[in-house]
Design an enzyme around this catalytic site. Sequence first.
Site, mmCIF file in Angstrom:
data_model
loop_
_atom_site.group_PDB
_atom_site.id
_atom_site.type_symbol
_atom_site.label_atom_id
_atom_site.label_comp_id
_atom_site.label_asym_id
_atom_site.label_seq_id
_atom_site.Cartn_x
_atom_site.Cartn_y
_atom_site.Cartn_z
ATOM 1 N N TYR A 91 59.674 -2.510 3.935
ATOM 2 C CA TYR A 91 61.143 -2.636 4.361
ATOM 3 C C TYR A 91 61.861 -3.600 3.638
ATOM 4 O O TYR A 91 61.840 -4.350 4.742
ATOM 5 C CB TYR A 91 60.958 -2.876 5.759
ATOM 6 C CG TYR A 91 59.650 -1.573 6.364
ATOM 7 C CD1 TYR A 91 60.388 0.129 6.106
ATOM 8 C CD2 TYR A 91 58.766 -2.033 7.463
ATOM 9 C CE1 TYR A 91 59.390 0.699 7.053
ATOM 10 C CE2 TYR A 91 58.114 -0.965 7.871
ATOM 11 C CZ TYR A 91 58.309 0.643 7.908
ATOM 12 O OH TYR A 91 57.350 1.746 8.142
ATOM 13 N N HIS A 92 61.531 -4.667 2.514
ATOM 14 C CA HIS A 92 61.973 -5.639 2.643
ATOM 15 C C HIS A 92 63.090 -5.749 1.304
ATOM 16 O O HIS A 92 62.856 -6.026 0.046
ATOM 17 C CB HIS A 92 60.889 -6.406 1.614
ATOM 18 C CG HIS A 92 59.908 -6.621 2.877
ATOM 19 N ND1 HIS A 92 58.474 -7.021 1.958
ATOM 20 C CD2 HIS A 92 60.275 -6.758 4.203
ATOM 21 C CE1 HIS A 92 57.745 -7.306 2.952
ATOM 22 N NE2 HIS A 92 58.623 -7.147 4.985
ATOM 23 N N PRO A 93 64.147 -4.369 1.442
ATOM 24 C CA PRO A 93 65.467 -4.147 -0.018
ATOM 25 C C PRO A 93 66.187 -5.913 0.305
ATOM 26 O O PRO A 93 66.045 -6.309 1.392
ATOM 27 C CB PRO A 93 66.308 -3.435 0.472
ATOM 28 C CG PRO A 93 66.031 -3.718 2.118
ATOM 29 C CD PRO A 93 64.543 -4.246 2.457
#
Length: 536
Positions: free
Chosen positions: A471-473
């Site tokens: 979850y780190h775009p």
Amino acid sequence: MSMDTFDFIVVGGGSAGCALAARLSERSDYKVALIEAGKKKGGLKVDMPGLISKIVPPNPMNWNYWTEPQKNLNNRKLYWPRGKVMGGSSSINGMIYIRGHARDYDEWAQLGCTGWSYDDVLPYFKKSEGNTRGDSEYHGASGPLKVTERTSTHELNDAFLKAGDEIGLPFTYDFNGETQEGVGWYDQTIRDGRRQSTAFTYLSEALNRPNLTVLAETMARKVLFDGKTVTGLEVEQKGQIKTLNVNNEIILSGGAINSPQLLQLSGIGDPDDITSVGIDMVHSLKGVGKNMQDHLDVLVSAHLKDPISLLRYQAPHRGLMEMAKWFLKKPGILSDVVLPTGAFIKTDPALERPDIQFHILLGMADAPHGFEDSHEHGMGIHICQLRPHSRGTISLHSSDPLESAKIDPNYLESPEDIRVLSEGVKVARRMFAAPALQAYISHEKSPWNDMDIDDDEALHARIREASETIYHPVGTCSMGPTDNQNSVLDPELKVIGVKGLRVADASVMPRLIGGNTNAPTIMVAEKCADMIKAAY
């Protein structure tokens, strides 16, 4: 001045947007609007840290995105949860407070992002932070974002830390301090058992200001221009389309997916991406939607000898007891971050920065993202590669603002990515084999228990079939020198080539930082607010 005219419009009430709108509204002479597509309040599922498994899987407070089929992950489509509620992903995330490595920001500056070195951004981290560690060289104690040191008392945490020592990893007292490398406890955006989203912290303090208008359940459709000067924002609210006019600037804070998508819907981006869906060009910027980077993660799990995992709290009597503790503001499992300890390690001692991050899971995950409840007692170690070489894209499926963007992270396009991830898995499995954890573990979960630790071919196959986003775009509206054709923003976060438009969220990062991205995104908002105040 019309009620629908503002000095500044912030688009997206997430980690950055709530912080930015709150800071701008500190100036009583600014008329500020904050636009959020989701609801204003998330309720108990958001407030209670222990209920995170109820808000990460598909639900109304989530955009529930899916990627395009990933050719290097056996053509799987990956689920990408993003917050669709005030507070954005800070309302559904894992609540871990990590800034990344100091060298990450110096690298930004070396790439041409003047004013974004570690010395430049540290004051904004400290300004945002209200940490129980107190004021120090590295921390602030009085900022809106309340941060707490370790709270979990689960015995597996201590076993994990001891196992790290047994395989030669150092202990790190503060991952956000002088040294990142090692095993240690994560600071957490939780205070008194309650999630500290930017909606609960920054925005709640600003809501009583008469110069701040908050419009929830309002979808931004496109930015409006006169030539190349911003004039307003077209939004949809309760089925009606209306225009919000702006005097000074619109700041996009929709995140690494929605901000580039809105630029493209507004006619700004690579002409090949925009004209192909029938949208008229306003300004050509080839970097919009490019440069996407994300942390790919693989979970290694093991069965426990005794029933001590988080699964034991699902028994009705224990669940009621823990619920009572939370309402009485007493310490308990529902008040804790679900990934309390972790590590930053180097797969090569010659590296200047750790290239792998671990998060320990105090339970067994039978399916990713909490899609299924576990029925076995176990534990896991999440392993993610911190600095992927692969780059992905965001583009449009159509000209319809209500249709999700085309998300293609292009995971593992670079062979180096799977090599580094594999080395991280080997270290995690060595930790499972260390005496401290062997005292608790009966055996590794299939297929790990049948796999030789040095079998790279089997390991690569497992990574391709089981890895997921953590979850780190970032990076899809990256800042950089104005003479670089891949830059979307200048170092003041202004969209290059147009007037009155900035971006402030994770999409501005030219390189993915080495850690969780919520705290750095809030830092971006703090710095952007000061740049805007200085300009006006």
